[in-house]
Structures are given as C-alpha cells and as structure tokens.
Design a protein around this motif. Structure first.
Motif, PDB file in Angstrom:
ATOM      1  N   LEU A 156      24.636   2.407   1.335  1.00 38.90           N
ATOM      2  CA  LEU A 156      25.126   1.255   0.575  1.00 38.90           C
ATOM      3  C   LEU A 156      25.407   0.102   1.520  1.00 38.90           C
ATOM      4  O   LEU A 156      26.001   0.300   2.589  1.00 38.90           O
ATOM      5  N   LEU A 157      25.013  -1.084   1.132  1.00 42.91           N
ATOM      6  CA  LEU A 157      25.336  -2.280   1.902  1.00 42.91           C
ATOM      7  C   LEU A 157      26.853  -2.397   2.048  1.00 42.91           C
ATOM      8  O   LEU A 157      27.360  -2.723   3.102  1.00 42.91           O
ATOM      9  N   GLY A 158      27.586  -2.081   0.984  1.00 44.10           N
ATOM     10  CA  GLY A 158      29.042  -2.164   1.003  1.00 44.10           C
ATOM     11  C   GLY A 158      29.739  -0.889   1.459  1.00 44.10           C
ATOM     12  O   GLY A 158      30.915  -0.680   1.159  1.00 44.10           O
ATOM     13  N   LYS A 159      29.042  -0.043   2.204  1.00 46.67           N
ATOM     14  CA  LYS A 159      29.576   1.262   2.644  1.00 46.67           C
ATOM     15  C   LYS A 159      30.942   1.169   3.308  1.00 46.67           C
ATOM     16  O   LYS A 159      31.827   1.976   3.024  1.00 46.67           O
ATOM     17  N   TRP A 160      31.151   0.211   4.168  1.00 46.83           N
ATOM     18  CA  TRP A 160      32.377   0.154   4.960  1.00 46.83           C
ATOM     19  C   TRP A 160      33.585  -0.253   4.143  1.00 46.83           C
ATOM     20  O   TRP A 160      34.722  -0.110   4.597  1.00 46.83           O
ATOM     21  N   LYS A 161      33.365  -0.742   2.922  1.00 49.97           N
ATOM     22  CA  LYS A 161      34.467  -1.049   2.007  1.00 49.97           C
ATOM     23  C   LYS A 161      34.372  -0.211   0.723  1.00 49.97           C
ATOM     24  O   LYS A 161      35.050  -0.505  -0.255  1.00 49.97           O
ATOM     25  N   ASN A 162      33.484   0.806   0.756  1.00 52.62           N
ATOM     26  CA  ASN A 162      33.245   1.633  -0.423  1.00 52.62           C
ATOM     27  C   ASN A 162      32.975   0.753  -1.649  1.00 52.62           C
ATOM     28  O   ASN A 162      33.619   0.883  -2.683  1.00 52.62           O
ATOM     29  N   LEU A 163      32.006  -0.140  -1.505  1.00 47.92           N
ATOM     30  CA  LEU A 163      31.744  -1.176  -2.490  1.00 47.92           C
ATOM     31  C   LEU A 163      30.308  -1.118  -2.980  1.00 47.92           C
ATOM     32  O   LEU A 163      29.374  -1.072  -2.179  1.00 47.92           O
TER      33      LEU A 163
END
Length: 97
Positions: A53-60
């Motif tokens: 996920l592009l938003g992996k580091w914010k679980n987004l």
C-alpha cells in the motif's frame, strides 16, 4: 491537480493496464487500496512480496477521486504526497535509494 502542484503531466497521458513485464521490472509496486494489492498478488504471484500500500506507513488506504469534487482531489493529492514522502524516507533509511 498535478500541474497546480508543480508536476507536469502530458495531457495525453492515460492510465494503462499493468503487465507482467511492468511488475517484473519493478523493485516495488505501490497501490492505493487493499483490493488492488490483492488483485496484483493473485494475478502475478511471483511478485507478491514487492506489492505494498502506498499509505502503508500510516495504515492508510487512499480513495480514487475519479468523478469526485475538486476538494476530494486535493485531499487525495495530500495523502499521496505524504505517503510518497514516507516511502522515500523509509527507502532512504534502508539505503535502497
């Protein structure tokens, strides 16, 4: 939205179908939604370990703003920008870029 944020994209540029050579050549494949990740992992199982996920580091998960009002595009632009910044930071820290 891209041009107003200093990113020149040719007006004739359009989305293209992902191919096995695309995913084979990439060291990282970033998607906006879990469903997209699962689709790619199922279709190209040999590359499933490099799809995130592009938003992996914010679980987004990042919604596709197609057919939405301009305010949605602005929100999504910021989510994408912040998520890319997160990835660049992570990859730089890991000395991958």
């Amino acid at each position: 939205m891209a041009s107003t944020n200093g990113v020149p994209i040719s007006p004739d540029k359009r989305a293209e179908q992902l191919t096995s050579s695309d995913v084979g050549a990439a060291f990282l494949v970033l998607v906006m939604e879990h469903e997209q990740r699962l689709f790619i992992q199922q279709r190209y199982p040999k590359v499933s370990g490099k799809v995130f996920l592009l938003g992996k580091w914010k679980n987004l998960e990042i919604d596709d703003p197609i057919n939405e009002p301009p305010a949605m595009f602005e929100r999504v632009w910021l989510e994408i920008k912040n998520s890319v910044d997160d990835w660049v930071g992570q990859l730089t820290a890991a000395k991958m870029i």
